[in-house]
Design a protein around this motif. Structure first.
Motif, mmCIF file in Angstrom:
data_model
loop_
_atom_site.group_PDB
_atom_site.id
_atom_site.type_symbol
_atom_site.label_atom_id
_atom_site.label_comp_id
_atom_site.label_asym_id
_atom_site.label_seq_id
_atom_site.Cartn_x
_atom_site.Cartn_y
_atom_site.Cartn_z
ATOM 1 N N ALA A 43 0.829 -1.208 0.000
ATOM 2 C CA ALA A 43 0.000 0.000 0.000
ATOM 3 C C ALA A 43 0.863 1.257 0.000
ATOM 4 O O ALA A 43 0.579 2.220 -0.722
ATOM 5 C CB ALA A 43 -0.930 -0.014 1.212
ATOM 6 N N SER A 46 2.326 1.881 -3.409
ATOM 7 C CA SER A 46 1.327 2.357 -4.374
ATOM 8 C C SER A 46 1.118 3.865 -4.246
ATOM 9 O O SER A 46 0.796 4.540 -5.223
ATOM 10 C CB SER A 46 -0.003 1.618 -4.181
ATOM 11 N N SER A 161 -2.807 9.283 1.032
ATOM 12 C CA SER A 161 -3.003 8.113 1.894
ATOM 13 C C SER A 161 -4.485 7.978 2.265
ATOM 14 O O SER A 161 -5.274 8.890 2.068
ATOM 15 C CB SER A 161 -2.148 8.253 3.150
#
Length: 357
Positions: A43, A46, A161
């Motif tokens: 994550a 990314s 985020s």
């Protein structure tokens, strides 16, 4: 106060600005780093990949952090560093990635560079790591004698985020005031170090209660604003200063003891650290009989989406005895001035659940 207080005040260098990652290679060259390990998660990468600058002169290895900050992963990456003659570590991501990076760098006696992609903990600021086992249970907290070499905070990265992690970071940081104040206030007089810790903790609380809602709105609108940056730096820098200057008196007490006990209940595993800490603050305040503060915080929690009942965290009444038993064994809980027992903890959780708000 006769106990030794160790100040671990800050990274050697800390920069928070738009484009902070752009000059990463120059910072590495300044440190004499020629070959670096870059730890990241799926994550976090990314989010971070499009902001990560091309390293043209420094040999580098991108490695997934294997999903946990554990002693087993420390051994794995320490061995990787030795085999490949690596001379620096970058940790890119959230709390667990950053904690593993610091743990591995410290074990290997190498500089650590932190590139946070979240503003959910002060991990990018503090020279310590929280260790978990394969079941996701916290098993240790390790402090380091070497500080983080460099922290680069780019608010535009954090803007990409998940919102839930920013909210959880607010819950975790709010605990800095509520946990440290009753511990520090037991001293009739205290040192300059504790004065700095208390100031930073109060700033955390004030900033969060005043600016969080606006910062979350700005986050949702993808706007880097003064309020948003204030909350990012409150969660990372100010939060790190509390424990950095206050040592054991500024780190954790009641709220985190409840959090750590909650991690032993399987149903809580999917809930974020900061959300469990936020609930722990309320349990602590009930124990302290600070009812007005409980009511004030619950209104704040409702506005930004933090939990105020154990049933919102996958906990049932049959879990309460285990939580109370584990929390009561934590010596940090007993830094609070109240006489705390298993029954006091359990009763506080039940009272909080049954109150009508």
């Amino acid at each position: 106060m006769n106990e030794t207080l160790i100040v671990r005040g800050a990274p050697q260098e800390y920069i928070c600005e738009l484009g902070a990652w752009d000059k990463l290679e120059k910072h590495l060259e300044k440190r004499g780093i020629t070959k670096i390990l870059i730890l990241h998660g799926s994550a976090s990468w990314s989010v971070g990949e499009k902001f990560f600058p091309k390293l043209k002169k420094i040999e580098h290895y991108f490695k997934h952090y294997k999903n946990e900050c554990s002693f087993e992963n420390k051994a794995y990456f320490t061995n990787f560093i030795q085999k490949n003659e690596i001379d620096g570590v970058i940790a890119l991501g959230g709390g667990k990635v950053l904690d593993l990076g610091k743990l591995v760098a410290n074990e290997s006696h190498l500089p650590c560079v932190c590139l946070p992609t979240l503003a959910s903990t002060c991990a990018a600021y503090t020279p310590l790591s929280v260790i978990y086992n394969k079941q996701g249970e916290m098993v240790d907290m390790v402090f380091f004698s070497q500080g983080i070499s460099l922290t680069l905070v780019d608010p535009s990265v954090i803007l990409n985020s998940p919102k839930e992690l920013l909210v959880a970071g607010i819950g975790d940081t709010l605990a800095k005031w509520y946990e440290s104040d009753p511990v520090i206030s037991q001293h009739k007089s205290y040192s300059a170090e504790l004065a700095v810790a208390k100031f930073a903790a109060k700033e955390c609380c004030d900033n969060l209660l005043i600016s969080s809602k606006k910062a979350i709105d700005d986050f949702e609108n993808k706007q880097v604003t003064e309020d948003f940056i204030k909350i990012v730096e409150t969660n990372i820098l100010l939060a790190g200063m509390v424990g950095g200057f206050g040592d054991k008196f500024g780190r954790t007490s009641g709220a985190h003891s409840i959090h750590d006990a909650l991690t032993r209940v399987p149903g809580t595993k999917k809930y974020l650290h900061g959300k469990k800490v936020a609930y722990g603050i309320l349990v602590q305040l009930v124990i302290e009989e600070k009812n007005q503060e409980v009511a004030k915080l619950i209104l704040f929690y409702k506005k930004i989406g933090l939990p105020y009942r154990f049933s919102s965290l996958g906990v049932t009444r049959k879990d309460l005895d285990l939580i109370a038993e584990i929390a009561n064994k934590d010596p940090l809980l007993h830094l609070l001035p109240q006489h705390i027992t298993h029954e006091v903890i359990k009763s506080a959780m039940i009272e909080l659940e049954e109150r009508a708000y």
